[in-house]
Design a protein around this motif. Structure first.
Motif, PDB file in Angstrom:
ATOM      1  N   LYS A   1      41.071  34.061  35.636  1.00  0.00           N
ATOM      2  CA  LYS A   1      41.990  33.080  36.203  1.00  0.00           C
ATOM      3  C   LYS A   1      41.303  32.246  37.274  1.00  0.00           C
ATOM      4  O   LYS A   1      41.927  31.489  37.978  1.00  0.00           O
TER       5      LYS A   1
ATOM      6  N   PHE B   1      44.704  27.638  43.156  1.00  0.00           N
ATOM      7  CA  PHE B   1      44.412  29.069  43.235  1.00  0.00           C
ATOM      8  C   PHE B   1      45.012  29.652  44.513  1.00  0.00           C
ATOM      9  O   PHE B   1      44.923  29.044  45.568  1.00  0.00           O
TER      10      PHE B   1
ATOM     11  N   LYS C   1      33.638  39.080  44.923  1.00  0.00           N
ATOM     12  CA  LYS C   1      34.790  38.284  45.336  1.00  0.00           C
ATOM     13  C   LYS C   1      35.456  37.556  44.156  1.00  0.00           C
ATOM     14  O   LYS C   1      36.527  36.972  44.291  1.00  0.00           O
TER      15      LYS C   1
ATOM     16  N   ASP D   1      49.110  34.184  40.305  1.00  0.00           N
ATOM     17  CA  ASP D   1      47.808  34.254  39.624  1.00  0.00           C
ATOM     18  C   ASP D   1      47.776  33.254  38.465  1.00  0.00           C
ATOM     19  O   ASP D   1      46.800  32.556  38.258  1.00  0.00           O
ATOM     20  N   ASP D   2      48.863  33.271  37.702  1.00  0.00           N
ATOM     21  CA  ASP D   2      48.932  32.393  36.521  1.00  0.00           C
ATOM     22  C   ASP D   2      49.508  31.027  36.842  1.00  0.00           C
ATOM     23  O   ASP D   2      49.224  30.059  36.161  1.00  0.00           O
TER      24      ASP D   2
ATOM     25  N   GLU E   1      44.881  33.160  46.769  1.00  0.00           N
ATOM     26  CA  GLU E   1      44.217  34.448  46.969  1.00  0.00           C
ATOM     27  C   GLU E   1      45.064  35.272  47.933  1.00  0.00           C
ATOM     28  O   GLU E   1      45.302  34.843  49.061  1.00  0.00           O
TER      29      GLU E   1
ATOM     30  N   GLU F   1      46.408  42.930  48.554  1.00  0.00           N
ATOM     31  CA  GLU F   1      47.035  43.824  47.588  1.00  0.00           C
ATOM     32  C   GLU F   1      48.092  44.657  48.268  1.00  0.00           C
ATOM     33  O   GLU F   1      48.048  44.870  49.485  1.00  0.00           O
TER      34      GLU F   1
ATOM     35  N   LYS G   1      37.713  44.051  38.342  1.00  0.00           N
ATOM     36  CA  LYS G   1      38.573  43.652  39.447  1.00  0.00           C
ATOM     37  C   LYS G   1      37.856  43.939  40.753  1.00  0.00           C
ATOM     38  O   LYS G   1      37.336  45.037  40.933  1.00  0.00           O
ATOM     39  N   LYS G   2      37.827  42.973  41.645  1.00  0.00           N
ATOM     40  CA  LYS G   2      37.099  43.097  42.911  1.00  0.00           C
ATOM     41  C   LYS G   2      35.667  43.569  42.673  1.00  0.00           C
ATOM     42  O   LYS G   2      35.122  44.373  43.420  1.00  0.00           O
TER      43      LYS G   2
ATOM     44  N   PRO H   1      37.632  36.384  41.159  1.00  0.00           N
ATOM     45  CA  PRO H   1      38.959  36.800  40.698  1.00  0.00           C
ATOM     46  C   PRO H   1      38.810  37.721  39.483  1.00  0.00           C
ATOM     47  O   PRO H   1      37.814  37.633  38.751  1.00  0.00           O
TER      48      PRO H   1
END
Lengths: 127, 329
Positions: B173, A40, B243, A84-85, A42, A45, B267-268, B245
Motif C-alpha cells: 500500500k 498515505f 519502515k 491504509d486502503d 502512518e 499500532e 510487516k515492519k 509499509p
C-alpha cells in the motif's frame, strides 16, 4: 469550514471526541484542506503508547509529509485500518470515516485543556 | 538566511542528517540553505516500500547507497552529477505547500544560464517537457524543509538500471513511483560549466541583494550530533528498509531441479507469514523452512543466519541455501 461543536481541538489541528472514558482522535477539516490530497496515513499500532504533544504518526499528501501530534497521552486501543486502503477519507470525511486512533487517556485533565469549537475557530481565523 | 557548507560530503546519510539537524536542533527562527551531491544513491520516499523500488542485484553489485528520506513522493536515483538543494525554514503557514517560493530563485538562476526551466505540475522543474528537478517537503513542530534534486550531469543510463524493473513481485500500500522523462541541465546551458561553478552561480542568485553569503559554520558539537543522527536513522536498516509499509512478496524461480514459488508477508520489516510451494523434490517438510523464516527481518544476511544450521539438501534438494535466499529478493 466545518468545526463540530461537540468536539475538542488541539493547536496542532487534531480533534478529540470523548466516548465513555475513551478518546477518538483525528485531524480537522481545516488541517485536511491545508494538506491537500492525502495519499498515505502512518499510524501507531494498538497497544502503543502516545504522549501529548509528541508525534504519533504522519500524513503524506501530494504536497508534503506532516507529522501528527497526540493531543493527549494514553494507550492506543484501536487504529483505523480503513485508512491504509482509503487515505482519501481524511479529505472526504475528516470527522467521521477518517478517525485515526482511539486512546485510553492516562491523564483526563489533558482533555480539559483542549480548545472548544469556538476557541479553535478563533485560532484558525488568526492564522 | 544562512548557507551551510557541507564540505562537499557525498554521503547521503550525512547530508540528510545535516538537514534534519538544521530542521530540529538549530535556531528555529533561521532559514538555512544546504546543497549536496552524492555517490550513486537511490532515495525512496517516506512511505515507500524500499525493495519494491530498487533493483536489488544492481544496487548490490554496484555499491549503490539506498536511503529513505523524511519527505514524501517517489524513488530517485542520483549521483555526483546531482546537486540537491534544501531550504530549511520556519513553517509560517504560507511556505508550507508553496513550491514556487522555494524553486523560484533556482528557476531564475537557470534561466540566466540559458536553461528554459519552469515549475510544472505541483513540484517538478521541467525543461522542454523533461524533468530536471523533483521537490518534496517535510514539516515538524513549526519547522519545515523544502528540498529538491537538480540533475546537472547525472548518469542517465544508471537511473533505469538502479530502479526496480519488476515491481510486480511486490504488493503493497506504499506510495508508487511515477517514471518521468528526465534530462540533464548541463545539456541546456548557454555556456558550459562544471557542477562547482553551477553551485556558485546558484548561491549568487539565491543570496542576490545580500552582502556576501552569510554562512552558518557547523561546530564540532553540531558535527557530533549530525553523525549520531546519520547513524541512528539514515544508516539504520530499520529506517531504510524496515519502515516500509506492510507488503507481500511473490517470487518464483525455476531451478534445474524444479520450480520454487515463495510468498511472504512483511510487516515492519519482519516476515510475518511465509509459504513455499513448488515441484522441487526433497525429503524434509518444507513447513520447517517456512517456520524458520517467520519473525526474521526481510534482509539477506538475517535470512542466511536463520537457515544457518539447516540441512539444505534435506529440504531443498539441489537448491543451495544461497540460491534460495537470493530468490527471495
Amino acid at each position: 469550514m466545518n468545526i463540530p461543536k461537540e468536539l475538542k481541538y488541539s493547536e496542532e489541528h487534531e480533534w478529540v471526541k470523548v466516548e465513555d472514558g475513551k478518546v477518538r482522535i483525528g485531524i480537522t477539516d481545516f488541517a485536511q484542506d491545508e494538506l491537500g490530497d492525502i495519499v498515505f496515513v502512518e499510524l501507531p499500532e494498538a497497544g502503543d503508547e502516545v504522549e501529548a504533544d509528541e508525534p504519533f504518526g504522519s500524513v503524506e499528501s501530494v504536497k508534503t509529509v506532516s507529522e501528527l501530534y497526540a493531543p493527549i497521552s494514553g494507550k492506543v486501543l484501536e487504529v483505523n485500518e480503513d485508512l491504509d486502503d482509503s487515505p482519501e477519507f481524511v479529505n472526504e470525511s475528516p470527522y467521521e470515516k477518517a478517525w485515526m486512533i482511539v486512546v485510553e487517556p492516562s491523564d483526563e485533565s489533558e482533555i480539559e485543556k483542549l480548545m472548544d469549537a469556538d476557541a479553535y475557530e478563533k485560532m484558525i481565523s488568526e492564522e | 538566511m544562512k548557507y551551510i557548507n557541507n564540505q562537499d560530503i557525498m554521503d547521503i546519510t550525512i547530508n540528510f542528517a545535516i538537514e534534519e539537524y538544521a530542521l530540529t536542533e538549530l535556531d528555529i527562527n533561521e532559514t538555512y540553505l544546504l546543497f549536496y551531491s552524492m555517490t550513486p544513491t537511490v532515495i525512496v520516499g517516506k512511505n515507500q516500500n524500499t525493495v519494491e523500488e530498487i533493483n536489488m542485484d544492481y544496487v548490490r553489485e554496484n555499491n549503490v547507497t539506498v536511503c529513505r528520506r523524511l519527505s514524501g513522493g517517489g524513488a530517485v536515483y542520483n549521483d555526483e552529477g546531482d546537486l540537491s538543494f534544501s531550504f530549511i525554514t520556519k513553517d509560517d503557514g504560507s511556505s508550507f505547500n508553496n513550491y514556487k517560493k522555494f524553486t523560484e530563485p533556482v528557476v531564475r538562476a537557470l534561466r540566466n544560464m540559458g536553461v528554459n526551466a519552469e515549475l510544472l505540475g505541483r513540484n517538478d522543474l521541467l525543461v522542454d517537457g523533461k524533468k530536471i528537478s523533483g521537490n518534496a517537503q517535510f514539516s515538524t513542530r513549526g519547522r519545515m524543509f523544502s528540498h529538491g534534486t537538480l540533475m546537472f550531469d547525472v548518469n542517465l543510463d544508471n537511473v533505469a538500471k538502479a530502479l526496480n524493473p519488476d515491481p510486480e513481485k511486490y504488493l503493497s500500500k506504499g506510495i508508487k513511483s511515477v517514471r518521468s522523462r528526465v534530462t540533464n541541465i548541463r545539456d541546456h546551458l548557454k555556456e558550459d560549466m562544471d557542477i562547482h561553478q553551477f553551485k556558485e552561480m546558484l548561491l549568487q542568485y539565491i543570496f542576490e541583494g545580500e552582502k556576501g553569503i552569510p554562512e552558518y559554520k557547523l561546530t564540532e558539537k553540531d558535527w557530533k550530533r549530525i553523525m549520531e543522527i546519520a547513524e541512528k536513522r539514515y544508516r539504520n536498516w530499520d529506517w531504510v528498509y524496515g519502515k516500509s509499509p506492510e507488503f507481500n512478496v511473490k517470487q518464483t524461480k525455476r531451478f534445474p531441479s524444479g520450480k520454487v514459488d515463495v510468498r511472504l508477508e512483511v510487516k515492519k520489516g519482519l516476515i510475518e507469514q511465509a509459504a513455499i510451494f513448488g515441484d522441487f523434490f526433497a525429503v524434509g517438510d518444507i513447513h520447517d523452512i517456512e517456520k524458520r523464516l517467520v519473525g526474521v527481518k526481510y534482509k539477506r544476511e538475517d535470512l542466511m543466519d536463520a537457515l544457518t544450521d539447516i540441512d539444505a539438501s534435506y529440504y531443498l534438494g539441489k537448491i543451495s541455501k544461497e540460491e534460495f535466499v537470493n530468490m527471495l529478493f
